[in-house]
Design a protein around this motif. Structure first.
Motif, PDB file in Angstrom:
ATOM      1  N   THR A  52       0.802  -1.224   0.000  1.00 30.97           N
ATOM      2  CA  THR A  52       0.000   0.000   0.000  1.00 30.97           C
ATOM      3  C   THR A  52       0.830   1.266   0.000  1.00 30.97           C
ATOM      4  O   THR A  52       0.293   2.343  -0.240  1.00 30.97           O
ATOM      5  CB  THR A  52      -0.939   0.042   1.216  1.00 30.97           C
ATOM      6  OG1 THR A  52      -0.147   0.062   2.406  1.00 30.97           O
ATOM      7  CG2 THR A  52      -1.894  -1.122   1.217  1.00 30.97           C
ATOM      8  N   ASN A  89      -9.599  -1.348   4.830  1.00 28.67           N
ATOM      9  CA  ASN A  89     -10.433  -1.246   3.627  1.00 28.67           C
ATOM     10  C   ASN A  89      -9.745  -1.863   2.413  1.00 28.67           C
ATOM     11  O   ASN A  89     -10.375  -2.565   1.628  1.00 28.67           O
ATOM     12  CB  ASN A  89     -10.819   0.214   3.351  1.00 28.67           C
ATOM     13  CG  ASN A  89     -11.856   0.725   4.330  1.00 28.67           C
ATOM     14  OD1 ASN A  89     -12.622  -0.060   4.899  1.00 28.67           O
ATOM     15  ND2 ASN A  89     -11.873   2.020   4.544  1.00 28.67           N
ATOM     16  N   LYS A 116     -15.361  -5.437  10.929  1.00 30.81           N
ATOM     17  CA  LYS A 116     -15.661  -5.859   9.552  1.00 30.81           C
ATOM     18  C   LYS A 116     -15.738  -7.381   9.425  1.00 30.81           C
ATOM     19  O   LYS A 116     -15.791  -7.909   8.319  1.00 30.81           O
ATOM     20  CB  LYS A 116     -14.599  -5.319   8.597  1.00 30.81           C
ATOM     21  CG  LYS A 116     -14.374  -3.837   8.702  1.00 30.81           C
ATOM     22  CD  LYS A 116     -15.046  -3.109   7.621  1.00 30.81           C
ATOM     23  CE  LYS A 116     -14.653  -1.630   7.704  1.00 30.81           C
ATOM     24  NZ  LYS A 116     -15.633  -0.770   7.133  1.00 30.81           N
ATOM     25  N   LEU A 125      -9.906  -5.635   2.704  1.00 30.89           N
ATOM     26  CA  LEU A 125     -11.238  -6.131   2.327  1.00 30.89           C
ATOM     27  C   LEU A 125     -11.403  -6.134   0.813  1.00 30.89           C
ATOM     28  O   LEU A 125     -11.865  -7.120   0.233  1.00 30.89           O
ATOM     29  CB  LEU A 125     -12.321  -5.246   2.945  1.00 30.89           C
ATOM     30  CG  LEU A 125     -12.811  -5.620   4.323  1.00 30.89           C
ATOM     31  CD1 LEU A 125     -13.722  -4.539   4.876  1.00 30.89           C
ATOM     32  CD2 LEU A 125     -13.515  -6.955   4.315  1.00 30.89           C
ATOM     33  N   GLN A 126     -11.035  -5.048   0.171  1.00 29.58           N
ATOM     34  CA  GLN A 126     -11.185  -4.939  -1.286  1.00 29.58           C
ATOM     35  C   GLN A 126     -10.345  -5.967  -2.020  1.00 29.58           C
ATOM     36  O   GLN A 126     -10.767  -6.503  -3.046  1.00 29.58           O
ATOM     37  CB  GLN A 126     -10.800  -3.533  -1.749  1.00 29.58           C
ATOM     38  CG  GLN A 126     -11.794  -2.477  -1.339  1.00 29.58           C
ATOM     39  CD  GLN A 126     -11.307  -1.076  -1.677  1.00 29.58           C
ATOM     40  OE1 GLN A 126     -10.180  -0.871  -2.114  1.00 29.58           O
ATOM     41  NE2 GLN A 126     -12.176  -0.102  -1.467  1.00 29.58           N
ATOM     42  N   LEU A 185     -10.816  -2.674  13.950  1.00 29.14           N
ATOM     43  CA  LEU A 185     -11.461  -2.487  12.647  1.00 29.14           C
ATOM     44  C   LEU A 185     -11.711  -3.825  11.961  1.00 29.14           C
ATOM     45  O   LEU A 185     -12.763  -4.024  11.338  1.00 29.14           O
ATOM     46  CB  LEU A 185     -10.593  -1.593  11.756  1.00 29.14           C
ATOM     47  CG  LEU A 185     -10.493  -0.131  12.183  1.00 29.14           C
ATOM     48  CD1 LEU A 185      -9.389   0.573  11.398  1.00 29.14           C
ATOM     49  CD2 LEU A 185     -11.828   0.577  12.007  1.00 29.14           C
ATOM     50  N   GLU A 214      -7.639   2.606   8.918  1.00 25.34           N
ATOM     51  CA  GLU A 214      -8.858   2.463   8.105  1.00 25.34           C
ATOM     52  C   GLU A 214      -8.512   2.149   6.655  1.00 25.34           C
ATOM     53  O   GLU A 214      -9.159   1.301   6.022  1.00 25.34           O
ATOM     54  CB  GLU A 214      -9.709   3.739   8.186  1.00 25.34           C
ATOM     55  CG  GLU A 214     -10.341   3.981   9.534  1.00 25.34           C
ATOM     56  CD  GLU A 214      -9.393   4.608  10.581  1.00 25.34           C
ATOM     57  OE1 GLU A 214      -9.812   4.721  11.738  1.00 25.34           O
ATOM     58  OE2 GLU A 214      -8.245   4.966  10.248  1.00 25.34           O
ATOM     59  N   MET A 215      -7.512   2.832   6.113  1.00 28.74           N
ATOM     60  CA  MET A 215      -7.101   2.583   4.732  1.00 28.74           C
ATOM     61  C   MET A 215      -6.589   1.155   4.567  1.00 28.74           C
ATOM     62  O   MET A 215      -6.893   0.496   3.565  1.00 28.74           O
ATOM     63  CB  MET A 215      -6.017   3.585   4.316  1.00 28.74           C
ATOM     64  CG  MET A 215      -6.508   5.022   4.216  1.00 28.74           C
ATOM     65  SD  MET A 215      -5.163   6.245   4.172  1.00 28.74           S
ATOM     66  CE  MET A 215      -4.528   5.993   2.532  1.00 28.74           C
TER      67      MET A 215
END
Length: 139
Positions: free
Chosen positions: A42, A53, A86, A56-57, A82, A49-50
């Motif tokens: 990344t 997320n 989720k 998950l994606q 988090l 949070e990033m």
């Protein structure tokens, strides 16, 4: 990497916060790729949070956090919370960097996987992720 998933293990590698030193993260990402895993890096200055997320994606099996800033006792619990929110209970949260032994023990008691300090052979990290994934990600 052949495994019970019938697909490569997917790992997200992230640097959270203002820590701008990513050489170790890049070395680990390359070593995991060389071990047959799909690696999503990344980049720098990610928020928890990033990271969650993106995980998950990308439908990853594991999240690896590289941390040298000393913020591990804030970052890992936030990411764990988090992930729980989720319902990512079958995704490994692991990482490494400059982390004191007593903090490693505390974080593992909270639910973080094995944490690696500088000098750990990259094959040990790859083997750990593969073994954990084979034990926890059967679908």
């Amino acid at each position: 990497m052949t495994n019970a998933l019938n697909r490569p293990i997917r790992v997200l590698i992230a640097k959270v916060g203002l820590d701008g030193h990513d050489r170790g993260a890049r070395i680990i990402a390359t070593a995991l790729r060389d071990a047959g895993m799909e690696v999503i890096y990344t980049g720098l200055r990610q928020t928890p949070e990033m990271v969650v997320n993106a995980a998950l994606q990308e439908d990853v099996d594991a999240i690896g956090i590289s941390i040298l800033s000393g913020a591990h006792m804030t970052v890992f619990p936030h990411i764990l919370a988090l992930m729980k929110e989720k319902q990512m209970d079958d995704v490994l949260l692991t990482g490494g960097g400059i982390i004191q032994e007593e903090d490693i023990d505390t974080l593992q008691q909270m639910g973080v996987g094995k944490l690696f300090t500088p000098g750990t052979p990259v094959t040990e990290i790859a083997d750990y992720i593969q073994q954990w994934t084979l034990e926890h990600r059967k679908f």
